[in-house]
Design an enzyme around this catalytic site. Structure first.
Site, PDB file in Angstrom:
ATOM      1  N   SER A 119       4.122  49.403  -6.079  1.00 51.48           N
ATOM      2  CA  SER A 119       4.115  48.306  -4.922  1.00 51.48           C
ATOM      3  C   SER A 119       3.441  46.858  -4.961  1.00 51.48           C
ATOM      4  O   SER A 119       2.977  46.217  -4.429  1.00 51.48           O
ATOM      5  CB  SER A 119       3.099  48.988  -3.645  1.00 51.48           C
ATOM      6  N   HIS A 140      11.917  48.650  -6.187  1.00 47.87           N
ATOM      7  CA  HIS A 140      10.629  49.473  -4.758  1.00 47.87           C
ATOM      8  C   HIS A 140      11.780  49.989  -3.171  1.00 47.87           C
ATOM      9  O   HIS A 140      11.852  48.824  -2.757  1.00 47.87           O
ATOM     10  CB  HIS A 140       9.699  48.448  -4.442  1.00 47.87           C
ATOM     11  N   GLU A 152      13.765  46.721  -2.840  1.00 47.35           N
ATOM     12  CA  GLU A 152      12.912  45.137  -3.184  1.00 47.35           C
ATOM     13  C   GLU A 152      14.009  44.932  -4.612  1.00 47.35           C
ATOM     14  O   GLU A 152      12.748  46.158  -5.279  1.00 47.35           O
ATOM     15  CB  GLU A 152      11.625  45.007  -3.724  1.00 47.35           C
ATOM     16  N   ASN A 190       4.601  43.827   1.005  1.00 54.90           N
ATOM     17  CA  ASN A 190       3.439  44.020   0.601  1.00 54.90           C
ATOM     18  C   ASN A 190       2.308  43.078   0.704  1.00 54.90           C
ATOM     19  O   ASN A 190       1.151  42.646   0.693  1.00 54.90           O
ATOM     20  CB  ASN A 190       2.760  45.113  -0.846  1.00 54.90           C
TER      21      ASN A 190
HETATM   22  C1  CAA Z   1       3.415  50.683   1.021  1.00 50.45           C
HETATM   23  C2  CAA Z   1       4.989  49.961  -0.213  1.00 50.45           C
HETATM   24  O1  CAA Z   1       4.684  49.646  -1.145  1.00 50.45           O
HETATM   25  C3  CAA Z   1       6.322  49.545   0.875  1.00 50.45           C
HETATM   26  C4  CAA Z   1       6.558  51.111   1.872  1.00 50.45           C
HETATM   27  O2  CAA Z   1       6.837  51.472   2.229  1.00 50.45           O
HETATM   28  S1  CAA Z   1       5.624  50.046   3.707  1.00 50.45           S
HETATM   29  C5  CAA Z   1       5.883  51.220   4.759  1.00 50.45           C
HETATM   30  C6  CAA Z   1       7.286  51.389   5.101  1.00 50.45           C
HETATM   31  N1  CAA Z   1       7.094  52.040   6.430  1.00 50.45           N
HETATM   32  C7  CAA Z   1       7.003  51.682   8.156  1.00 50.45           C
HETATM   33  O3  CAA Z   1       6.907  51.158   8.147  1.00 50.45           O
HETATM   34  C8  CAA Z   1       7.616  52.978   8.269  1.00 50.45           C
HETATM   35  C9  CAA Z   1       7.371  52.445   9.546  1.00 50.45           C
HETATM   36  N2  CAA Z   1       7.414  53.649  10.596  1.00 50.45           N
HETATM   37  C10 CAA Z   1       8.831  54.046  11.504  1.00 50.45           C
HETATM   38  O4  CAA Z   1       9.547  53.338  10.789  1.00 50.45           O
HETATM   39  C11 CAA Z   1       8.858  55.150  11.883  1.00 50.45           C
HETATM   40  O5  CAA Z   1       8.264  55.025  12.614  1.00 50.45           O
HETATM   41  C12 CAA Z   1       9.362  56.478  11.217  1.00 50.45           C
HETATM   42  C13 CAA Z   1      11.073  55.832  10.787  1.00 50.45           C
HETATM   43  C14 CAA Z   1       8.704  56.607  10.032  1.00 50.45           C
HETATM   44  C15 CAA Z   1       9.647  58.261  12.647  1.00 50.45           C
HETATM   45  O6  CAA Z   1      10.529  57.726  13.542  1.00 50.45           O
HETATM   46  P1  CAA Z   1      10.078  58.358  14.400  1.00 50.45           P
HETATM   47  O7  CAA Z   1      10.792  57.345  16.069  1.00 50.45           O
HETATM   48  O8  CAA Z   1       8.679  57.778  15.322  1.00 50.45           O
HETATM   49  O9  CAA Z   1      10.562  59.345  14.197  1.00 50.45           O
HETATM   50  P2  CAA Z   1      11.280  60.795  14.341  1.00 50.45           P
HETATM   51  O10 CAA Z   1      12.036  59.730  15.228  1.00 50.45           O
HETATM   52  O11 CAA Z   1      11.025  61.618  14.237  1.00 50.45           O
HETATM   53  O12 CAA Z   1      12.014  59.866  12.537  1.00 50.45           O
HETATM   54  C16 CAA Z   1      13.695  59.231  13.164  1.00 50.45           C
HETATM   55  C17 CAA Z   1      14.593  59.282  12.206  1.00 50.45           C
HETATM   56  O13 CAA Z   1      13.557  59.356  10.443  1.00 50.45           O
HETATM   57  C18 CAA Z   1      13.217  60.666   9.676  1.00 50.45           C
HETATM   58  N3  CAA Z   1      12.319  60.846   9.291  1.00 50.45           N
HETATM   59  C19 CAA Z   1      10.946  60.835   9.615  1.00 50.45           C
HETATM   60  N4  CAA Z   1      10.299  60.902   9.068  1.00 50.45           N
HETATM   61  C20 CAA Z   1      10.839  61.558   7.911  1.00 50.45           C
HETATM   62  C21 CAA Z   1      10.360  61.700   6.542  1.00 50.45           C
HETATM   63  N5  CAA Z   1       9.055  61.711   6.172  1.00 50.45           N
HETATM   64  N6  CAA Z   1      11.008  61.520   5.354  1.00 50.45           N
HETATM   65  C22 CAA Z   1      12.918  62.044   6.311  1.00 50.45           C
HETATM   66  N7  CAA Z   1      13.428  61.295   7.179  1.00 50.45           N
HETATM   67  C23 CAA Z   1      12.145  61.153   7.835  1.00 50.45           C
HETATM   68  C24 CAA Z   1      13.972  61.685  10.963  1.00 50.45           C
HETATM   69  O14 CAA Z   1      15.366  62.826  10.429  1.00 50.45           O
HETATM   70  C25 CAA Z   1      14.742  60.998  11.669  1.00 50.45           C
HETATM   71  O15 CAA Z   1      16.071  61.120  11.823  1.00 50.45           O
HETATM   72  P3  CAA Z   1      17.865  60.735  12.746  1.00 50.45           P
HETATM   73  O16 CAA Z   1      17.250  59.459  13.201  1.00 50.45           O
HETATM   74  O17 CAA Z   1      18.844  60.775  11.441  1.00 50.45           O
HETATM   75  O18 CAA Z   1      17.575  61.995  13.557  1.00 50.45           O
HETATM   76  N1  NDP Z   2       3.256  55.893  -0.595  1.00 51.62           N
HETATM   77  C1  NDP Z   2       3.932  54.055  -0.407  1.00 51.62           C
HETATM   78  O1  NDP Z   2       4.192  54.197   0.941  1.00 51.62           O
HETATM   79  C2  NDP Z   2       4.561  53.743  -0.778  1.00 51.62           C
HETATM   80  C3  NDP Z   2       4.315  53.997  -2.510  1.00 51.62           C
HETATM   81  N2  NDP Z   2       4.968  52.862  -3.608  1.00 51.62           N
HETATM   82  C4  NDP Z   2       4.316  53.720  -5.063  1.00 51.62           C
HETATM   83  O2  NDP Z   2       5.521  54.165  -5.493  1.00 51.62           O
HETATM   84  C5  NDP Z   2       4.504  55.281  -6.179  1.00 51.62           C
HETATM   85  C6  NDP Z   2       4.254  56.382  -6.203  1.00 51.62           C
HETATM   86  O3  NDP Z   2       3.251  56.058  -4.739  1.00 51.62           O
HETATM   87  P1  NDP Z   2       3.546  57.774  -4.215  1.00 51.62           P
HETATM   88  O4  NDP Z   2       4.883  58.531  -3.872  1.00 51.62           O
HETATM   89  O5  NDP Z   2       2.618  57.318  -2.195  1.00 51.62           O
HETATM   90  O6  NDP Z   2       1.866  58.724  -4.717  1.00 51.62           O
HETATM   91  P2  NDP Z   2       1.661  59.741  -4.282  1.00 51.62           P
HETATM   92  O7  NDP Z   2       0.307  59.980  -4.771  1.00 51.62           O
HETATM   93  O8  NDP Z   2       2.217  60.949  -2.872  1.00 51.62           O
HETATM   94  O9  NDP Z   2       2.157  60.399  -5.389  1.00 51.62           O
HETATM   95  C7  NDP Z   2       2.227  60.297  -7.387  1.00 51.62           C
HETATM   96  C8  NDP Z   2       2.332  61.130  -7.745  1.00 51.62           C
HETATM   97  O10 NDP Z   2       2.658  60.584  -9.667  1.00 51.62           O
HETATM   98  C9  NDP Z   2       2.107  62.331 -10.121  1.00 51.62           C
HETATM   99  N3  NDP Z   2       1.389  61.058 -11.210  1.00 51.62           N
HETATM  100  C10 NDP Z   2       0.594  61.708 -12.113  1.00 51.62           C
HETATM  101  N4  NDP Z   2       0.224  60.633 -13.392  1.00 51.62           N
HETATM  102  C11 NDP Z   2       1.237  60.727 -13.464  1.00 51.62           C
HETATM  103  C12 NDP Z   2       1.986  61.158 -14.778  1.00 51.62           C
HETATM  104  N5  NDP Z   2       1.747  60.549 -15.948  1.00 51.62           N
HETATM  105  N6  NDP Z   2       3.254  61.420 -15.033  1.00 51.62           N
HETATM  106  C13 NDP Z   2       3.868  61.966 -13.745  1.00 51.62           C
HETATM  107  N7  NDP Z   2       3.386  62.058 -12.809  1.00 51.62           N
HETATM  108  C14 NDP Z   2       2.075  61.018 -12.737  1.00 51.62           C
HETATM  109  C15 NDP Z   2       1.036  62.584  -9.435  1.00 51.62           C
HETATM  110  O11 NDP Z   2       0.296  63.513  -9.576  1.00 51.62           O
HETATM  111  P3  NDP Z   2      -0.811  63.753  -9.456  1.00 51.62           P
HETATM  112  O12 NDP Z   2      -1.583  64.457  -7.737  1.00 51.62           O
HETATM  113  O13 NDP Z   2      -1.349  65.478  -9.971  1.00 51.62           O
HETATM  114  O14 NDP Z   2      -1.855  63.206  -9.951  1.00 51.62           O
HETATM  115  C16 NDP Z   2       1.864  62.371  -7.833  1.00 51.62           C
HETATM  116  O15 NDP Z   2       2.042  64.201  -7.958  1.00 51.62           O
HETATM  117  C17 NDP Z   2       3.046  54.008  -6.576  1.00 51.62           C
HETATM  118  O16 NDP Z   2       3.112  52.719  -7.343  1.00 51.62           O
HETATM  119  C18 NDP Z   2       3.233  53.348  -5.124  1.00 51.62           C
HETATM  120  O17 NDP Z   2       2.321  51.616  -5.514  1.00 51.62           O
HETATM  121  C19 NDP Z   2       5.779  52.788  -3.264  1.00 51.62           C
HETATM  122  C20 NDP Z   2       6.840  52.502  -1.790  1.00 51.62           C
HETATM  123  C21 NDP Z   2       5.840  53.139  -0.686  1.00 51.62           C
END
Ligand code: CAA
Ligand code: NDP
Length: 291
Positions: A119, A140, A152, A190
């Site tokens: 991320s 990403h 990304e 991010n």
């Molecule tokens: C941290 C990083 O590095 C980068 C990032 O990822 S940042 C995070 C980016 N993500 C966001 O910002 C998510 C924001 N949230 C949302 O967009 C919405 O709340 C959401 C799509 C997660 C759920 O939407 P909702 O309308 O509340 O729920 P819901 O109607 O139950 O679901 C919408 C659809 O998503 C699916 N869905 C929801 N959660 C799911 C999950 N965890 N896995 C798979 N599918 C999922 C549902 O099945 C549904 O599918 P259909 O349209 O085919 O029926």
């Molecule tokens: N969460 C998010 O919304 C997003 C996350 N990301 C990125 O994706 C990556 C994973 O995040 P996320 O899935 O949320 O994290 P989680 O904590 O859900 O999962 C990480 C997994 O990696 C495992 N792990 C740790 N060390 C090793 C290793 N050496 N070899 C293999 N597996 C290992 C962990 O095991 P254990 O639990 O046993 O330590 C765990 O099962 C991160 O780089 C994060 O920044 C990108 C986009 C969105």
């Protein structure tokens, strides 16, 4: 080079989503983790999410079965090393990622492309410790992977054109949209999203609002699908803190200082949904705010 098989390292919330969409798009997938429990949980979750897609008539039962048959799990990185494209999706800690790539190197095919779903961490730095910085990129995905449209693509300083184009063609085959980002801390999504989440935590920390009022304000006042604290719990508070630290250290600007309250939640092991407790407590019927 045509990519046929994909290795996914880390079977957490991102790894299972990546395996899901890759298998549905026709790639042979090898999903790896250090913990058999994480692999079992990931397969169960993929099955449940595919079942939901079948019940909503997005895919057929036959497509679900074929996709599931394309996913094999393994505790050994050797199996991952034999694939055409590796996507590392383990915990957001730089040392963990370096160790994974170092362990993969001896068994990799020369043509395999290495990528990270990080991320925030520098792609150039991750690539520099491998034998193939030119065949290394940031790949990403956004969470939840099966739902979110964007991927990304981040080129490190050495990434070559063929590698970028191969990854772009994978994104297209997934039916997703690629955004190209330069390799600076936390890239595009991010860099913008995480300071907003961190500011929401400061708003809570300073008592400007409580968990409910902050989330409701951003949902109803800015049309965000989730409030920022709900979203932080969804992403994982450890991941949010790790990203803020990369921004803070990488850009050397106090505006990215992680909120001490975010640090406190992580120190408590209250990491959000994945540990059942964060800004909300998920152990009951409905989520209850913890502040
Ligand atoms: C941290 C990083 O590095 C980068 C990032 O990822 S940042 C995070 C980016 N993500 C966001 O910002 C998510 C924001 N949230 C949302 O967009 C919405 O709340 C959401 C799509 C997660 C759920 O939407 P909702 O309308 O509340 O729920 P819901 O109607 O139950 O679901 C919408 C659809 O998503 C699916 N869905 C929801 N959660 C799911 C999950 N965890 N896995 C798979 N599918 C999922 C549902 O099945 C549904 O599918 P259909 O349209 O085919 O029926
Ligand atoms: N969460 C998010 O919304 C997003 C996350 N990301 C990125 O994706 C990556 C994973 O995040 P996320 O899935 O949320 O994290 P989680 O904590 O859900 O999962 C990480 C997994 O990696 C495992 N792990 C740790 N060390 C090793 C290793 N050496 N070899 C293999 N597996 C290992 C962990 O095991 P254990 O639990 O046993 O330590 C765990 O099962 C991160 O780089 C994060 O920044 C990108 C986009 C969105």
């Amino acid at each position: 080079m045509e990519i046929r098989s994909v290795g996914v390292v880390g079977a957490g919330q991102m790894g299972n989503g990546i395996a899901h969409v890759m298998a549905l798009a026709g790639y042979e997938v090898c999903l790896n983790d250090i913990d058999q429990g994480a692999l079992d949980k990931a397969l169960a979750l993929i099955t449940r999410n595919l079942d939901r897609q079948v019940s909503r008539e997005k895919i057929s039962a036959a497509e679900r079965d074929t996709a599931l048959a394309r996913i094999r799990t393994s505790l050994s990185l050797r199996d991952v090393a034999q694939t055409d494209l590796v996507i590392e999706a383990a915990t957001e800690r730089e040392e963990v990622k370096h160790k994974i790539f170092e362990a993969l190197l001896p068994d990799l095919k020369p043509e395999t492309i290495l990528t990270s779903n990080t991320s925030s961490i520098s792609i150039t730095r991750l690539a520099s410790r491998t034998d193939r910085p030119e065949r290394f990129m940031g790949f990403h995905f956004m969470n939840p992977v099966p739902v979110m449209q964007l991927v990304e693509l981040i080129r490190g300083i050495a990434t070559d054109k063929d590698t970028y184009e191969s990854c772009l063609s994978v994104v297209e085959r997934l039916g997703k949209t690629a955004a190209s980002a330069e390799d600076f801390p936390a890239f595009i999504v991010n860099r913008i999203l995480m300071p907003m989440i961190n500011e929401a935590v400061y708003t809570l920390y300073e008592g400007v609002g409580n968990v409910n009022s902050i989330d409701q304000s951003m949902k109803l006042g800015a049309n965000h699908p989730m409030g920022p604290l709900e979203l932080a719990d969804f992403i994982g508070l450890d991941t949010c803190l790790a990203i803020m630290n990369v921004l803070h250290e990488g850009l050397a600007d106090t505006k990215y200082r992680p909120c001490p309250l975010l640090t406190k939640y992580v120190e408590a092991g209250w990491l959000g949904r994945k540990t059942q407790r964060g800004f909300y407590d998920y152990r009951g019927e409905v989520p209850v705010p913890t502040r």
